[in-house]
Write an enzyme that holds these catalytic residues in place. Sequence first.
Site, PDB file in Angstrom:
ATOM      1  N   ARG A   1      10.838  28.152  60.469  1.00 53.73           N
ATOM      2  CA  ARG A   1      10.949  26.783  59.937  1.00 53.73           C
ATOM      3  C   ARG A   1       9.587  26.088  59.828  1.00 53.73           C
ATOM      4  O   ARG A   1       9.318  25.083  60.458  1.00 53.73           O
ATOM      5  CB  ARG A   1      11.928  25.961  60.772  1.00 53.73           C
ATOM      6  CG  ARG A   1      13.302  26.622  60.815  1.00 53.73           C
ATOM      7  CD  ARG A   1      14.306  25.834  61.573  1.00 53.73           C
ATOM      8  NE  ARG A   1      14.808  24.715  60.760  1.00 53.73           N
ATOM      9  CZ  ARG A   1      15.737  23.861  61.216  1.00 53.73           C
ATOM     10  NH1 ARG A   1      16.186  23.974  62.434  1.00 53.73           N
ATOM     11  NH2 ARG A   1      16.167  22.883  60.442  1.00 53.73           N
TER      12      ARG A   1
ATOM     13  N   ARG B   1      24.504  17.599  69.644  1.00 60.51           N
ATOM     14  CA  ARG B   1      23.467  17.052  68.742  1.00 60.51           C
ATOM     15  C   ARG B   1      24.097  16.619  67.411  1.00 60.51           C
ATOM     16  O   ARG B   1      23.605  15.725  66.753  1.00 60.51           O
ATOM     17  CB  ARG B   1      22.427  18.130  68.434  1.00 60.51           C
ATOM     18  CG  ARG B   1      21.553  18.487  69.597  1.00 60.51           C
ATOM     19  CD  ARG B   1      20.483  19.473  69.189  1.00 60.51           C
ATOM     20  NE  ARG B   1      19.838  19.022  67.960  1.00 60.51           N
ATOM     21  CZ  ARG B   1      18.930  19.748  67.319  1.00 60.51           C
ATOM     22  NH1 ARG B   1      18.607  20.937  67.756  1.00 60.51           N
ATOM     23  NH2 ARG B   1      18.356  19.293  66.219  1.00 60.51           N
TER      24      ARG B   1
ATOM     25  N   LYS C   1      25.054  13.509  59.733  1.00 67.94           N
ATOM     26  CA  LYS C   1      23.865  13.550  60.616  1.00 67.94           C
ATOM     27  C   LYS C   1      22.600  13.750  59.793  1.00 67.94           C
ATOM     28  O   LYS C   1      21.598  13.067  59.994  1.00 67.94           O
ATOM     29  CB  LYS C   1      24.011  14.689  61.621  1.00 67.94           C
ATOM     30  CG  LYS C   1      22.710  15.044  62.343  1.00 67.94           C
ATOM     31  CD  LYS C   1      22.847  16.187  63.298  1.00 67.94           C
ATOM     32  CE  LYS C   1      22.712  17.539  62.695  1.00 67.94           C
ATOM     33  NZ  LYS C   1      21.337  18.014  62.514  1.00 67.94           N
TER      34      LYS C   1
HETATM   35  C1  EPZ Z   1      17.769  20.945  56.899  1.00 68.27           C
HETATM   36  O1  EPZ Z   1      16.790  21.650  57.639  1.00 68.27           O
HETATM   37  C2  EPZ Z   1      18.896  20.669  57.868  1.00 68.27           C
HETATM   38  N1  EPZ Z   1      18.409  19.833  58.958  1.00 68.27           N
HETATM   39  C3  EPZ Z   1      19.444  21.991  58.418  1.00 68.27           C
HETATM   40  O2  EPZ Z   1      20.581  21.670  59.214  1.00 68.27           O
HETATM   41  C4  EPZ Z   1      19.912  22.849  57.250  1.00 68.27           C
HETATM   42  O3  EPZ Z   1      20.309  24.105  57.754  1.00 68.27           O
HETATM   43  C5  EPZ Z   1      18.774  23.043  56.241  1.00 68.27           C
HETATM   44  O4  EPZ Z   1      18.284  21.751  55.822  1.00 68.27           O
HETATM   45  C6  EPZ Z   1      19.229  23.794  55.000  1.00 68.27           C
HETATM   46  O5  EPZ Z   1      20.264  23.091  54.376  1.00 68.27           O
HETATM   47  C7  EPZ Z   1      18.318  18.496  58.721  1.00 68.27           C
HETATM   48  O6  EPZ Z   1      18.586  18.019  57.641  1.00 68.27           O
HETATM   49  C8  EPZ Z   1      17.861  17.659  59.884  1.00 68.27           C
HETATM   50  P1  EPZ Z   1      14.860  23.446  54.680  1.00 68.27           P
HETATM   51  P2  EPZ Z   1      15.314  21.847  56.976  1.00 68.27           P
HETATM   52  O7  EPZ Z   1      13.527  22.807  54.667  1.00 68.27           O
HETATM   53  O8  EPZ Z   1      14.994  20.665  56.144  1.00 68.27           O
HETATM   54  C9  EPZ Z   1      11.853  27.091  54.429  1.00 68.27           C
HETATM   55  C10 EPZ Z   1      21.899  21.547  61.083  1.00 68.27           C
HETATM   56  O9  EPZ Z   1      22.610  22.447  61.531  1.00 68.27           O
HETATM   57  N2  EPZ Z   1      10.768  26.094  54.468  1.00 68.27           N
HETATM   58  O10 EPZ Z   1      15.818  23.173  53.565  1.00 68.27           O
HETATM   59  O11 EPZ Z   1      14.384  22.248  58.046  1.00 68.27           O
HETATM   60  C11 EPZ Z   1      12.623  27.170  55.733  1.00 68.27           C
HETATM   61  O12 EPZ Z   1      11.962  28.019  56.657  1.00 68.27           O
HETATM   62  C12 EPZ Z   1      20.519  21.888  60.617  1.00 68.27           C
HETATM   63  O13 EPZ Z   1      22.250  20.369  60.926  1.00 68.27           O
HETATM   64  C13 EPZ Z   1       9.450  26.509  54.294  1.00 68.27           C
HETATM   65  O14 EPZ Z   1       9.188  27.700  54.132  1.00 68.27           O
HETATM   66  O15 EPZ Z   1      15.597  23.104  56.040  1.00 68.27           O
HETATM   67  C14 EPZ Z   1      13.953  27.721  55.294  1.00 68.27           C
HETATM   68  O16 EPZ Z   1      13.860  29.119  55.189  1.00 68.27           O
HETATM   69  C15 EPZ Z   1      20.120  23.299  61.006  1.00 68.27           C
HETATM   70  N3  EPZ Z   1       8.462  25.588  54.316  1.00 68.27           N
HETATM   71  C16 EPZ Z   1      14.135  27.124  53.893  1.00 68.27           C
HETATM   72  O17 EPZ Z   1      12.851  26.680  53.483  1.00 68.27           O
HETATM   73  C17 EPZ Z   1       8.724  24.255  54.493  1.00 68.27           C
HETATM   74  O18 EPZ Z   1       7.764  23.447  54.477  1.00 68.27           O
HETATM   75  C18 EPZ Z   1      15.079  25.927  53.849  1.00 68.27           C
HETATM   76  O19 EPZ Z   1      14.666  25.020  54.847  1.00 68.27           O
HETATM   77  C19 EPZ Z   1      10.054  23.842  54.675  1.00 68.27           C
HETATM   78  C20 EPZ Z   1      11.067  24.780  54.649  1.00 68.27           C
END
Ligand code: EPZ
Length: 434
Positions: A125, A401, A22
């Site tokens: 997020r 989802r 996904k």
């Molecule tokens: C992706 O989310 C996945 N979603 C999530 O999967 C997954 O949990 C996550 O990566 C971590 O592996 C998709 O790929 C659609 P991040 P994403 O940016 O990209 C912080 C599922 O269950 N951050 O790697 O949103 C953030 O708050 C979903 O399929 C910032 O601070 O995750 C988090 O603490 C749930 N600023 C950390 O980084 C930003 O601009 C990692 O988030 C972006 C992120």
Amino acid sequence: MEQYAIKGGTRLEGEVTIAGAKNAALGILAAAVMTDDEVVIENVPYVSDTRTLLKAIEGIGATVRYIDRHTVSICGKGIAHDDTLCVDDEYIRKIRASYYLIGALLGKYKYANVALPGGCDIGARPIDLHIKGFETLGANVEIIAGGKIVARAEELVGSHIYLDTVSVGATINIMLAAALADGKTTIENAAKEPHIVDVANFLNSMGANIKGAGTDVIRVRGVEKLHGAFYSIIPDQIEAGTFMAMAVATRGNILIKNVIPKHLEAISSKLIEMGAKVLEYDDEVRVMADGKLKATQIKTLPYPGFPTDMQAQMAAALALADGTSIVTESIFENRFRYVYELIRMGANIKVEGNSAIIKGVKRYTGAHLEASDLRAGAALVIAALAADGVSFIDDIKYIKRGYEDFDDKVRNLGGIMQLVTSDEEVKKFKEDYK
Ligand code: EPZ
């Protein structure tokens, strides 16, 4: 009303085939609009997140053709690339990953207008790193009334971008915008997940020039334009891991087909620490557990560390292990909501800060449960399948989802699980399995 009705206590045995990833599909479907040629993508998981993103892509004027349940053709030629271009917030509210259209449209048209994603159950997020990346490439990004992000640039110039936090979304979004920028972009401290590599490979199949995906330094050399491609998405590491944890929690024996074992290494090693057997083949893994489960420690980390998207599912299995386990969530600030549902089933878990202290119990007992997010919902399914008695899980829209034909796949493994949509069906299920 839609619920999963589950009668627990059956050892799950048999074979299950894993769908496309996904979290790779969402980046790839967005990237597909970056060319005016036709792109054909195979092994797209048939889940509500991909369906919603495809509707958002159609909504901005691309042509989307469903060749079969898992194969889609996309042609971005018809996208209105002027001020009317706007990705409606109905899609962003359903899936955050619509924000990949910012990177894709900014890269292709130097303009994007997409609704701002909200936070969600697992944390705030923010997308500050995405915006920082776009601005470093030369875009002007503003958040306008109505919660829209408008990004525009005279031109995008390749730059050096350091991500303060390892972010999957920011890495993918910046890679999209940089693919058509002038010159070379370096993304430092990039995320290394398998789905990052899949999106980079897809972009390269369209004529992009991206090197280093899967390492913490990705180098993008911008190209003039991208062309059509035919691509097949990798298998879903987290769906596979979910069935692996299910095999262990129910003391079953499941052959999980269409996987890349290397992507599952962190999960396999933790299950082996719990006393399970994991046999690896070329594109399959067999997971067996028949006796007592052992406690272990888990800390979620960016890939290749233990994936945060498997944290809840593993906790559901650890709650039945002998001894005390500690699960620490280091990626998101609020990813333990499912714990309170497991406690209602008899689990003995205490959440302290960003750790869950799990004291193993003999058994779960079935209960009426509520899924708070996608992976929490999967964890409740695992617990219910291992529980004595009947459970009902509400809010399964979250589960649908990211899991294709979830109840069918569980039934094919001997699990007693049905989608029920009325009080009569609930009553009948209770009668049949009291
Ligand atoms: C992706 O989310 C996945 N979603 C999530 O999967 C997954 O949990 C996550 O990566 C971590 O592996 C998709 O790929 C659609 P991040 P994403 O940016 O990209 C912080 C599922 O269950 N951050 O790697 O949103 C953030 O708050 C979903 O399929 C910032 O601070 O995750 C988090 O603490 C749930 N600023 C950390 O980084 C930003 O601009 C990692 O988030 C972006 C992120």
